[in-house]
Design an enzyme around this catalytic site. Structure first.
Site, mmCIF file in Angstrom:
data_model
loop_
_atom_site.group_PDB
_atom_site.id
_atom_site.type_symbol
_atom_site.label_atom_id
_atom_site.label_comp_id
_atom_site.label_asym_id
_atom_site.label_seq_id
_atom_site.Cartn_x
_atom_site.Cartn_y
_atom_site.Cartn_z
ATOM 1 N N ALA A 1 -6.707 -1.848 2.555
ATOM 2 C CA ALA A 1 -5.741 -1.544 3.608
ATOM 3 C C ALA A 1 -6.423 -1.266 4.941
ATOM 4 C CB ALA A 1 -4.883 -0.353 3.193
ATOM 5 N N ALA B 1 10.842 -14.236 5.863
ATOM 6 C CA ALA B 1 10.505 -15.177 6.927
ATOM 7 C C ALA B 1 10.030 -16.506 6.362
ATOM 8 C CB ALA B 1 9.416 -14.583 7.821
ATOM 9 N N GLY C 1 -11.086 -3.036 -14.042
ATOM 10 C CA GLY C 1 -11.470 -2.846 -12.650
ATOM 11 C C GLY C 1 -10.911 -1.536 -12.126
ATOM 12 N N VAL D 1 -5.607 -7.419 -13.650
ATOM 13 C CA VAL D 1 -6.748 -8.339 -13.618
ATOM 14 C C VAL D 1 -7.015 -8.867 -12.207
ATOM 15 C CG1 VAL D 1 -6.544 -9.015 -16.028
ATOM 16 C CG2 VAL D 1 -5.241 -10.257 -14.298
ATOM 17 N N ARG E 1 -5.646 -9.220 -7.806
ATOM 18 C CA ARG E 1 -4.531 -9.517 -6.922
ATOM 19 C C ARG E 1 -4.757 -10.880 -6.271
ATOM 20 N NH1 ARG E 1 -1.112 -5.418 -6.065
ATOM 21 N NH2 ARG E 1 -0.339 -6.334 -4.134
ATOM 22 N N GLY F 1 -7.798 -5.213 -18.209
ATOM 23 C CA GLY F 1 -8.557 -5.266 -16.969
ATOM 24 C C GLY F 1 -9.226 -3.940 -16.688
ATOM 25 N N HIS G 1 -22.869 24.077 5.580
ATOM 26 C CA HIS G 1 -23.119 24.636 4.254
ATOM 27 C C HIS G 1 -22.071 25.707 3.949
ATOM 28 C CE1 HIS G 1 -25.410 26.211 0.832
ATOM 29 N NE2 HIS G 1 -25.168 27.430 1.311
ATOM 30 N N CYS H 1 0.818 -1.210 0.000
ATOM 31 C CA CYS H 1 0.000 0.000 0.000
ATOM 32 C C CYS H 1 0.853 1.262 0.000
ATOM 33 C CB CYS H 1 -0.933 -0.009 1.209
ATOM 34 S SG CYS H 1 -2.017 1.430 1.298
#
Length: 465
Positions: A320, A119, A185, A271, A273, A183, A444, A43
């Site tokens: 996230a 790790a 999206g 397309v 993750r 893609g 406003h 992110c």
């Protein structure tokens, strides 16, 4: 290298992981966090933050370019603007660097030990990390898996050369003259629109019948109009098949079954993750899975005692702020607090132009629950603040039960509506009814007034339409 023993080990320092570690440190828990890259994860480094920086720069450049050499309605005239893309990227990188340092500082402040490396589980309580100085073994009472997600790679369009993912798109040395986006999206359209504003000739290829399939057609209509205004070619019902032998074109089977060759200097594949479940020893601990994702309960516990999982690796929505909320919760559970995951709604934002926000149920989803619903919708064309920002396209929509007026979902499309997401999420989380929103005094002139007016519309007496 001396082994490390701790109460909580967090694998991954993305939004979920670092928030979990910081909160655990604040609660006095002996915590270690492991990260192969830089603090902040996808992110911060190659996703949310740098993409929004690029989108903002593109918006500013497009504004200046649109009125260059001709009188604008605001009485402002400009000469032809010039883009130095290298400086744009440097500015974006500077923001990322500052936030990297900020996360590292917060971890240090919370007394969290940071280990950089990859790790791998030995067993459910033991992890080994390949660091620059050798193998570090860490033993923990509790482990949080926060390994995140990665771009999906298509077998016939492997990443490399002119075929790029969103990661490479955010660090291009120059704006491509021709960009093909595979893609339709939110990631593809966010970046595609940004590069179009920066001067690229953009073509979007989507296999489904329409773009932004996860949103209803009414909500996406202003976005589709803006795509056309920017000169972006859209091919729906079209299938990408590969790249030309020279690597300078995308091969596509169009909706009519005919083959097309779309000239492109770069081919951006967006397309979806996938969860990062390989490479860190999942096979050594044998967790129960839910499809591709790690299965968790309402406390983010996995099938193994003392092992938790949060964020993208646990499934949709891959957001996230979902990971952050889960990370904070898990840290408090490890500290002995009574917590569980029971969110009524998680707002989702698409940073296209205009922006999209959804929280809770869409009208169609609400109807499937059974029972009658009320829908209140208010256009920004009747909102004074939107007019002063030249952002009249779009609306706010509130979906509620007809019997007791309980709000089930809220959607909006318009310039800057991402900033309304907090109000939408709060209304749903607090179990608001139409009367609660309508009875709240909204300042406003603001775009937030459209939220109040939509609720009033649902009650049958909007004031300004």
């Amino acid at each position: 290298m001396k082994d490390i023993t701790c109460k909580l080990l967090v694998i991954g320092a993305g939004p979920g992981g670092y928030v979990c570690a910081i909160r655990a440190g604040q609660l006095g828990i002996d915590t270690v966090v492991i990260e192969a890259g830089k603090p902040g994860g996808t992110c911060l480094n190659v996703g949310c933050i740098p993409s929004k920086a690029l989108i903002h720069a593109a918006e500013e450049f497009e504004k200046a370019s649109h009125w260059a050499g001709k009188p604008g309605p605001l009485g402002i005239s400009v000469e032809s603007p010039k883009l130095e893309f290298g400086k744009t990227v440097a500015w974006k990188d500077g923001i990322v660097s500052r936030l990297n340092s900020g996360v590292a500082g917060l971890l240090k402040k919370a007394k969290v030990k940071y280990v950089q490396g990859w790790a791998k589980f030995r067993d459910g309580k033991t992890v080994e990390v390949e660091t620059e100085t050798g193998t570090q073994v860490i033993r923990a009472e509790n482990v949080v898996i926060a390994t995140g997600s990665a771009p999906v790679e298509l077998p016939f369009l492997p990443f490399g050369g002119n075929v790029i993912s969103s990661t490479e798109a955010l660090s291009l040395p120059a704006v491509p003259e021709r960009l093909a986006v595979v893609g339709g999206g939110y990631i593809g359209l966010e970046l595609g629109m940004a590069f179009a504003k920066l001067g690229a000739k953009v073509t979007v290829v989507e296999a489904l019948p329409r773009l932004l399939q996860q949103y209803d057609a009414e909500l996406t209509k202003p976005v589709l109009k803006r795509l056309a205004d920017l000169g972006i070619e859209v091919l729906t019902g079209a299938k990408a098949k590969g790249v030309s032998s020279k690597g300078d074109a995308l091969l596509v089977e169009a909706a009519d079954g005919k083959d097309r060759k779309i000239a492109a200097d770069k081919i951006l594949v967006t397309v979806g993750r996938k969860p990062v479940t390989a490479g860190w020893g999942l096979e050594e601990i044998d967790l129960d899975m839910s499809g591709r994702f790690i299965r968790i309960d309402d406390q983010c516990r996995t099938s193994m005692r003392g092992v938790y999982a949060i964020g993208d690796v646990t499934g949709e929505p891959m957001l996230a702020h979902r990971a952050m909320a889960q990370g904070e919760m898990v840290a408090e559970i490890v500290a002995g607090h009574k917590r569980s995951w029971d969110k009524r709604a998680i707002p989702a934002i698409c940073f296209t132009d205009p922006e999209l926000v959804t929280a809770g149920l869409s009208p169609d989803e609400a109807k499937k629950l059974g029972g009658e619903i009320k829908i209140g919708q208010f256009p920004f064309s009747a909102n004074g603040r939107a007019m002063t920002k030249q952002g009249e396209d779009g609306f706010v929509r509130v979906v509620a039960r007809a019997d007791n007026h309980l709000v089930l979902g809220i959607q909006a499309v318009g310039q800057g509506v991402s900033e309304l997401s907090a109000a939408f999420g709060l209304a749903l989380e607090m179990g608001a009814r139409l009367e609660d929103i309508a009875g709240t005094i909204h300042a406003h002139p603001t775009q937030g007034e459209a939220f109040q007016e939509a609720a009033l519309k649902g009650l049958g007496h909007a004031l300004h339409i």
